[in-house]
Design an enzyme around this catalytic site. Structure first.
Site, PDB file in Angstrom:
ATOM      1  N   ALA A 121       0.826  -1.212   0.000  1.00  0.00           N
ATOM      2  CA  ALA A 121       0.000   0.000   0.000  1.00  0.00           C
ATOM      3  C   ALA A 121       0.859   1.261   0.000  1.00  0.00           C
ATOM      4  O   ALA A 121       0.480   2.274  -0.616  1.00  0.00           O
ATOM      5  CB  ALA A 121      -0.928   0.000   1.218  1.00  0.00           C
ATOM      6  N   ASP A 122       1.992   1.233   0.674  1.00  0.00           N
ATOM      7  CA  ASP A 122       2.870   2.398   0.692  1.00  0.00           C
ATOM      8  C   ASP A 122       3.440   2.688  -0.695  1.00  0.00           C
ATOM      9  O   ASP A 122       3.599   3.854  -1.087  1.00  0.00           O
ATOM     10  CB  ASP A 122       4.009   2.188   1.681  1.00  0.00           C
ATOM     11  CG  ASP A 122       3.550   2.324   3.124  1.00  0.00           C
ATOM     12  OD1 ASP A 122       2.487   2.907   3.358  1.00  0.00           O
ATOM     13  OD2 ASP A 122       4.271   1.838   4.025  1.00  0.00           O
ATOM     14  N   HIS A 123       3.768   1.642  -1.425  1.00  0.00           N
ATOM     15  CA  HIS A 123       4.267   1.840  -2.786  1.00  0.00           C
ATOM     16  C   HIS A 123       3.178   2.430  -3.678  1.00  0.00           C
ATOM     17  O   HIS A 123       3.433   3.339  -4.470  1.00  0.00           O
ATOM     18  CB  HIS A 123       4.747   0.502  -3.366  1.00  0.00           C
ATOM     19  CG  HIS A 123       5.956  -0.053  -2.688  1.00  0.00           C
ATOM     20  ND1 HIS A 123       5.883  -0.740  -1.502  1.00  0.00           N
ATOM     21  CD2 HIS A 123       7.270  -0.030  -3.029  1.00  0.00           C
ATOM     22  CE1 HIS A 123       7.091  -1.114  -1.135  1.00  0.00           C
ATOM     23  NE2 HIS A 123       7.956  -0.695  -2.050  1.00  0.00           N
ATOM     24  N   GLU A 135      -4.300   7.150   1.652  1.00  0.00           N
ATOM     25  CA  GLU A 135      -3.708   5.865   1.269  1.00  0.00           C
ATOM     26  C   GLU A 135      -4.763   4.756   1.279  1.00  0.00           C
ATOM     27  O   GLU A 135      -4.720   3.837   0.462  1.00  0.00           O
ATOM     28  CB  GLU A 135      -2.554   5.515   2.208  1.00  0.00           C
ATOM     29  CG  GLU A 135      -1.805   4.258   1.795  1.00  0.00           C
ATOM     30  CD  GLU A 135      -0.498   4.076   2.540  1.00  0.00           C
ATOM     31  OE1 GLU A 135      -0.043   2.922   2.632  1.00  0.00           O
ATOM     32  OE2 GLU A 135       0.069   5.070   3.035  1.00  0.00           O
TER      33      GLU A 135
END
Length: 393
Positions: free
Chosen positions: A160-162, A192
């Protein structure tokens, strides 16, 4: 080709999602000035760690303790000569410092501000903080990327961060293009959680159109027309090979390569449909063969037999991958303190693109003199006084 060479970014981001977004901008020429403080430069934000070095190449670092009122005034001066401010704190942080978008645009009406947070700037969950694994669970992808509904394993890393990082970089590019046409700045609220939800379209359609509960099928989803189809443990420590058999010719090739011609006579495995129905009986047989072989040997034997198969590569394997080497996917950068860094490039490039100007991640505060003296015009006396008082620290 530094297509963003005239763009300056004030970078308040931390950890992965935000730093990845600003790293993408820096890779293509933007001047990214990372705001750090000695009090908080630890863990994933410690400049000498591999984690920090991965996400912060091509950036400058300055130290500024935002708990001091004077730091706000310095930051406003920096904002006035910048194009973008990016942050991924919880929503209250920038406002508490008096640096909300309404404050910043007073000194720079054309400013683009990207506010990246777990849940977005509004709503009942706005002040909740989250890491990638949290977002993945809430969005549903943790469940759908598991072997079955009883084992919600998830992707195994902060996917998810990517995703949010890429969305953040794209949002900046869109806002810059809009500003070129209209002269107007923009405040971008990037959640996010919602970024991950955009990837759940097929699962939502399964519910809304087919009225089916989307459940994980591991490597045996109904839409996969292959059997066997899976990832099989091989000889050695954490060695694996993936295999996908899509027709009867490949099935014969696998049986002969494995030395188990008797599988061809087993009615349970007579065709793809039968093998899919009996995958719980078939998979252990294949594992019993692969566990005795090295992963690269399984790959070689099956590929020579015309069977799609490939080793599950670790970092060492990727570093030696001939295709990636041929495309100069890895770049060696000299760190001013820690020696040589080896870093990945981006999977997209341009004809005249070059990494020759790239530099390793910065040491803590290494750009203090450039930013405070050269860019903002502080005097040596002011600079020294701010350092003594712990404002630049």
């Amino acid at each position: 080709m530094d297509i963003l060479k005239d763009v300056r970014v004030v970078d308040f981001t931390r950890m992965l999602a935000g730093p990845y977004a600003t790293r993408l901008l820096a890779d293509f020429g933007a001047e990214v000035i990372k705001i750090q403080c000695g009090k908080t430069a630890f863990g994933g934000e410690a400049n000498d760690t591999a984690y920090f070095r991965t996400w912060n190449r091509n950036k400058r670092s300055i130290t500024l303790d935002m708990t001091h009122p004077e730091a706000r005034e310095i930051l406003l001066r920096l904002t006035a000569v910048s194009d973008v401010v990016m942050e991924n704190f919880s929503p209250r942080v920038m406002s508490n410092w008096g640096l909300a978008y309404d404050d910043l645009k007073q000194v720079n009406p054309g400013l683009i501000m990207v506010r990246m947070s777990g849940m977005g700037q509004t709503g009942p969950w706005r002040n909740m903080v989250a890491f990638g694994s949290t977002i993945q669970s809430l969005s549903g992808i943790t469940s759908l990327t598991s072997y079955d509904k009883e084992e919600p394993l998830g992707p195994g890393q902060a996917y998810a961060d990517h995703v949010a990082g890429i969305y953040g970089a794209i949002a900046v590019l869109a806002a810059l293009e809009n500003r070129d046409r209209t002269g107007q700045g923009r405040c971008i609220d990037l959640s996010e959680y919602e970024a991950m939800c955009t990837l759940m379209g097929p699962a939502l359609m399964e519910v809304l159109v087919n009225h089916q509960d989307p459940v994980p099928h591991g490597n045996n989803a109904d839409y996969v027309s292959a059997a066997p189809h899976g990832c099989y443990r091989c000889r050695g420590d954490d060695q694996w090979c993936v295999i996908a058999v899509s027709n009867e010719t490949e099935w014969e090739g696998l049986c002969h390569a494995a030395g188990h011609g008797e599988w061809l006579a087993d009615e349970r495995f007579a065709n793809i449909d039968a093998r899919k129905d009996h995958h719980k009986e078939l998979d252990p047989l294949i594992r019993a063969w692969t566990i005795e072989q090295r992963a690269h040997e399984v790959e070689r034997l099956l590929q020579e037999a015309g069977v799609p198969a490939a080793v599950v590569k670790n970092a060492e394997d990727l570093a030696d991958d001939p295709q990636l080497r041929a495309r100069d996917y890895f770049v060696r950068l000299k760190h001013p303190i820690l020696g040589e860094d080896v870093t990945d490039t981006n999977p997209f490039t341009f004809k005249s693109f070059s990494t020759s100007r790239w530099k390793a991640s910065p040491a803590l505060g290494e750009a203090n003199q450039y930013v405070f003296l050269d860019l903002l015009g502080l005097s040596e006396i002011e600079f020294s006084d701010y350092r003594k008082r712990g404002i630049i620290a």
